[in-house]
Enzyme design. Structure first.
Site, mmCIF file in Angstrom:
data_model
loop_
_atom_site.group_PDB
_atom_site.id
_atom_site.type_symbol
_atom_site.label_atom_id
_atom_site.label_comp_id
_atom_site.label_asym_id
_atom_site.label_seq_id
_atom_site.Cartn_x
_atom_site.Cartn_y
_atom_site.Cartn_z
ATOM 1 N N HIS A 234 -2.019 3.699 -4.827
ATOM 2 C CA HIS A 234 -1.556 3.472 -3.454
ATOM 3 C C HIS A 234 -1.685 2.007 -3.042
ATOM 4 C CE1 HIS A 234 -1.871 4.320 1.063
ATOM 5 N NE2 HIS A 234 -0.749 4.906 0.718
ATOM 6 N N LYS A 236 -1.230 -2.099 -2.541
ATOM 7 C CA LYS A 236 -0.174 -3.053 -2.216
ATOM 8 C C LYS A 236 -0.764 -4.448 -2.465
ATOM 9 C CE LYS A 236 0.270 0.520 1.027
ATOM 10 N NZ LYS A 236 0.584 1.600 0.160
ATOM 11 N N ASP A 241 0.693 -17.476 -8.400
ATOM 12 C CA ASP A 241 0.116 -18.708 -8.967
ATOM 13 C C ASP A 241 -1.407 -18.706 -8.968
ATOM 14 O OD1 ASP A 241 2.535 -19.798 -9.649
ATOM 15 O OD2 ASP A 241 2.681 -21.097 -7.888
ATOM 16 N N HIS A 410 1.497 2.688 10.812
ATOM 17 C CA HIS A 410 1.041 2.825 9.429
ATOM 18 C C HIS A 410 -0.064 1.817 9.100
ATOM 19 C CE1 HIS A 410 1.829 2.753 4.898
ATOM 20 N NE2 HIS A 410 1.657 4.041 5.156
ATOM 21 N N LYS A 412 -3.522 0.014 8.683
ATOM 22 C CA LYS A 412 -4.896 0.450 8.447
ATOM 23 C C LYS A 412 -5.802 -0.744 8.736
ATOM 24 C CE LYS A 412 -2.139 2.455 4.990
ATOM 25 N NZ LYS A 412 -1.694 3.660 5.560
ATOM 26 N N ASP A 417 -16.952 -5.656 16.613
ATOM 27 C CA ASP A 417 -17.659 -6.599 17.477
ATOM 28 C C ASP A 417 -17.024 -7.986 17.517
ATOM 29 O OD1 ASP A 417 -19.410 -4.602 18.109
ATOM 30 O OD2 ASP A 417 -21.037 -5.327 16.835
#
Length: 492
Positions: A234, A236, A241, A410, A412, A417
């Protein structure tokens, strides 16, 4: 006549014996799978009980369900390849230089120690980050960086669609490969199935882009003999470089997200990082690549680090089948328990385990301004029902719940604080905890956290507050449905 009666009695006897044999076999199979559920390691008692009840009350369906979903089993061969990849690479704790906790307040140091215990990456200083404005801007920035690449481009996506954004990345990779840049592209074999089997994928290969499918499905029926089909990559990850990386929730796709367009736009958060933390994301990519391709990417991780620059402390947290069980919920719980003033979370999927739900409630009960934001319309009706079964307890504890109405939220994100941010691919659900390979970055920086908090506020302003009156007004049928689906969470 007597012979006929005797034959009839013999047939009846044989039928009875056969019935008892089949019944005994049936019970034996049930017992075997019940024992298997009891012996499965790293399972909550509630999960074991749920599986035993399912197998006992619906034997055929229960046993079949256990075969499909009961064991979080990546498969011995795949796990061995992943472990071999990690063994061949430099140790995770050495790829980005020495640990730098000096700039982190003492009360946050344990958070990075939890992160280190997950995937062995150390908290490292000297990092910088920019939060991209939206999905289109994130893709545009990736394409620009790929076009500017001089040495290597690595991309890994769970979902890669052949839409506007997806094809922009395809073309950028082809251009980079044509000018001699080493390009490696990887996509999950299930999440990106259409792209991997498309002409675009073949065109990239013809252009010189090295390609790999993460966790190939093959024949699904045969695959069940060796591991779960729904254990997916899952992540991404984009690394360019060896010097910059992207991390967040966005797949390689338009916000319109054609495969589930009725929930669009999909609202994501993506950040561009520079600094030593890039090497940690490179290490994570390399482990995935080498688990599928016989190529040693170790030299990239042994190259000298750039000269140190000012920047914040950050750490990659990679979870999945290759690390310990319950790593991601432990990280979330640690963050929730560390909050003193404010805790803000955005997540599309909320199916927590009991300690995590308790930690979120405890945050609000000790006076922390605790807010969690979900999409108002979820693309998974199962997760939507399960999530709402937890609303009453959260609200009673003082957690503010909001539902975002501007599309499928979508993103996350977690801010703590005004100082600490967690951003990445992991949801607060059991799929992210037990089945998916995920990547996140934990960081301490008031400036970048303020930027993420401002983005969270945009989501809050576009969200409706969920009141106790609304939840208490759910019909008995709806409450029954939500609680029933949530009860199956430990099973699924």
């Amino acid at each position: 006549m007597c012979a006929g009666i005797a034959h009839h009695r013999t047939a009846m006897h044989d039928s009875a014996v056969l019935a008892w044999v089949l019944f005994a076999a049936h019970v034996a199979v049930q017992i075997i799978f019940m024992v298997r559920a009891l012996l499965r390691p790293h399972r909550e008692p509630s999960s074991r009980l749920a599986w035993i009840l399912v197998i006992a009350l619906a034997p055929v369906v229960g046993v079949l369900a256990y075969v499909l979903f009961g064991d979080s089993n990546l498969g011995r061969r795949r796990l061995a390849r992943l472990q071999a990849a990690f063994a061949a690479l430099p140790p995770a704790g050495e790829v980005a230089g020495p640990a730098m906790e000096a700039g982190v307040p003492e009360r946050y140091v344990p958070l990075f120690r939890v992160g280190h215990s997950v995937s062995h990456y150390l908290p490292v200083a000297g990092n910088r980050a920019a939060l991209l404005p939206d999905s289109a801007s994130a893709i545009a920035a990736m394409v620009a960086d790929i076009d500017a690449a001089r040495h290597s481009v690595h991309v890994l996506f769970y979902i890669w669609l052949a839409d506007g954004s997806g094809l922009k990345v395809v073309e950028a990779l082809k251009r980079a490969a044509a000018r001699g840049v080493t390009c490696r592209a990887m996509a999950d074999d299930l999440g990106s199935r259409a792209m991997i089997r498309s002409a675009h994928w073949r065109e990239m290969e013809a252009a010189g882009v090295q390609l790999a499918a993460a966790l190939p499905v093959g024949n699904p029926l045969l695959h069940l003999l060796f591991g779960r089909v729904d254990m997916r990559n899952h992540r991404k990850i984009v690394v360019i470089d060896n010097a910059l990386t992207y991390c967040g929730s966005q797949n390689c796709a338009d916000a319109a997200f054609a495969v589930k367009a009725k929930y669009a736009p999909w609202v994501d958060v993506m950040a561009r990082f520079e600094g030593p933390v890039v090497r940690q994301n490179q290490h994570l990519f390399a482990s995935n690549w080498m688990a599928q391709v016989n190529e040693d990417l170790g030299p990239l991780l042994r190259a000298p680090l750039p000269a140190a620059e000012p920047g914040f402390v950050a750490q990659v947290i990679g979870t999945g089948a290759g690390v310990r069980y319950s790593a991601m919920p432990e990280m979330f719980c640690a963050l929730m328990n560390a909050a003193r003033r404010e805790l803000v979370i955005t997540t599309p999927y909320y199916v927590p385990d009991e300690p995590l739900q308790a930690a979120l409630c405890a945050s609000a009960r000790r006076g922390v301004a605790t807010t969690i934001v979900f999409p108002a319309r979820n693309d998974s009706w199962i997760v939507a029902a399960a999530s709402r079964s937890y609303y009453r307890d959260l609200l009673e504890a003082g957690v503010e719940i909001r539902e975002y109405a501007g599309g499928l939220l979508h993103a996350k994100t977690l801010t703590l604080d005004g100082d600490v941010t967690l951003i990445g691919s992991a949801n607060i659900d059991r799929r992210s905890f037990e089945l998916n390979a995920e990547n996140n970055i934990l960081l301490y920086d008031t400036a970048f956290t303020a930027t993420v908090r401002a983005r969270q506020q945009v989501f809050l302003d576009a969200s409706a507050v969920v009141s106790r009156a609304r939840v208490e007004g759910y019909s008995p049928a709806r409450q029954l449905w939500n609680n029933l689906i949530a009860m199956l969470g430990p099973v699924l």
